[in-house]
Design a protein around this motif. Structure first.
Motif, mmCIF file in Angstrom:
data_model
loop_
_atom_site.group_PDB
_atom_site.id
_atom_site.type_symbol
_atom_site.label_atom_id
_atom_site.label_comp_id
_atom_site.label_asym_id
_atom_site.label_seq_id
_atom_site.Cartn_x
_atom_site.Cartn_y
_atom_site.Cartn_z
ATOM 1 N N ARG A 163 0.825 -1.214 0.000
ATOM 2 C CA ARG A 163 0.000 0.000 0.000
ATOM 3 C C ARG A 163 0.853 1.255 0.000
ATOM 4 O O ARG A 163 0.513 2.245 -0.648
ATOM 5 C CB ARG A 163 -0.937 -0.011 1.207
ATOM 6 C CG ARG A 163 -2.089 -0.977 1.049
ATOM 7 C CD ARG A 163 -3.021 -0.977 2.232
ATOM 8 N NE ARG A 163 -4.199 -1.775 1.926
ATOM 9 C CZ ARG A 163 -4.834 -2.517 2.810
ATOM 10 N NH1 ARG A 163 -4.441 -2.546 4.070
ATOM 11 N NH2 ARG A 163 -5.892 -3.202 2.435
ATOM 12 N N ARG A 183 0.678 3.849 -3.003
ATOM 13 C CA ARG A 183 0.138 5.121 -2.498
ATOM 14 C C ARG A 183 -1.385 5.165 -2.363
ATOM 15 O O ARG A 183 -1.985 6.230 -2.453
ATOM 16 C CB ARG A 183 0.621 6.284 -3.362
ATOM 17 C CG ARG A 183 2.114 6.378 -3.434
ATOM 18 C CD ARG A 183 2.529 7.561 -4.301
ATOM 19 N NE ARG A 183 3.967 7.572 -4.435
ATOM 20 C CZ ARG A 183 4.597 7.704 -5.587
ATOM 21 N NH1 ARG A 183 3.930 7.872 -6.693
ATOM 22 N NH2 ARG A 183 5.912 7.695 -5.618
ATOM 23 N N HIS A 184 -2.006 4.017 -2.159
ATOM 24 C CA HIS A 184 -3.442 3.955 -1.884
ATOM 25 C C HIS A 184 -3.763 2.573 -1.324
ATOM 26 O O HIS A 184 -2.952 1.667 -1.411
ATOM 27 C CB HIS A 184 -4.276 4.292 -3.124
ATOM 28 C CG HIS A 184 -4.143 3.310 -4.236
ATOM 29 N ND1 HIS A 184 -5.113 2.373 -4.508
ATOM 30 C CD2 HIS A 184 -3.171 3.107 -5.152
ATOM 31 C CE1 HIS A 184 -4.740 1.646 -5.543
ATOM 32 N NE2 HIS A 184 -3.572 2.061 -5.953
ATOM 33 N N ALA A 240 -6.987 8.235 -4.127
ATOM 34 C CA ALA A 240 -7.148 6.800 -4.346
ATOM 35 C C ALA A 240 -8.077 6.551 -5.524
ATOM 36 O O ALA A 240 -8.978 7.332 -5.797
ATOM 37 C CB ALA A 240 -7.684 6.122 -3.091
#
Length: 181
Positions: free
Chosen positions: A39, A43-44, A68
């Protein structure tokens, strides 16, 4: 807000490979660490999150990037606490297009939306399980002891690296590639 699932892979799948019960504490810790690492790199959250509320700054541009994607549903969009209707969405990219031109600079934009994937894609789950296996097998032993003028070093397990499978899954699911520089 309903947050993301705690793991990006099924503990049962990892348990089979490690020949351990699926509730083994070290197994779950390794899976949690691999999930966090994935994650962080993409980056989401990847997995489904419903009713997520984010606070963004107006950019002065027509497009606003959500943190996201993919975007499944946009609930409310507020600009300085006032409802904004007619916002268009680029679902896969996680972009919002302002209906009247540009998102006002120095404004607070509040967006409530659903995003993520359910179920988690197989290539993500496989990469996370592979990483969790490596994390589980890493020996966190002492590497060196120094007392006065004497020093003793012990063999240490190498740090957990990444596989080509991991790199491909991260690249396929990573957002905001423009800030890599």
């Amino acid at each position: 807000m309903a947050g993301p699932e705690p793991y990006l892979a099924d503990p049962e799948d990892l348990a089979v490979l490690l020949k351990l019960p699926p509730d083994d504490v070290r197994l779950l810790a390794a899976l949690r660490a691999a999930t966090r690492r994935f994650r962080g790199q993409v980056r989401h959250p990847v997995s489904l999150v419903t009713d997520d509320t984010v606070f963004l700054d107006g950019s002065g541009r027509a497009v606003l990037r959500l943190p996201a994607a993919p975007v499944l549903k946009v609930g409310t969009v507020l600009v300085d606490d006032k409802v904004l209707a007619g916002v268009r969405v680029r679902r896969q990219a996680g972009l919002l297009l302002h209906p009247g031109g540009c998102w006002p600079e120095w404004s607070e934009i509040t967006v409530t939306y659903d995003h993520g994937l359910a179920p988690v894609p197989g290539e993500v789950a496989e990469a996370v399980i592979d990483q969790a296996r490596a994390i589980y097998r890493t020996d966190p032993a002492i590497q060196q002891i120094t007392t006065g003028t004497e020093s003793v070093s012990f063999a240490a397990t190498a740090a957990v690296g990444i596989t080509s499978q991991w790199a491909a899954a991260v690249e396929a699911h990573r957002l905001n590639r423009g800030d890599d520089a």
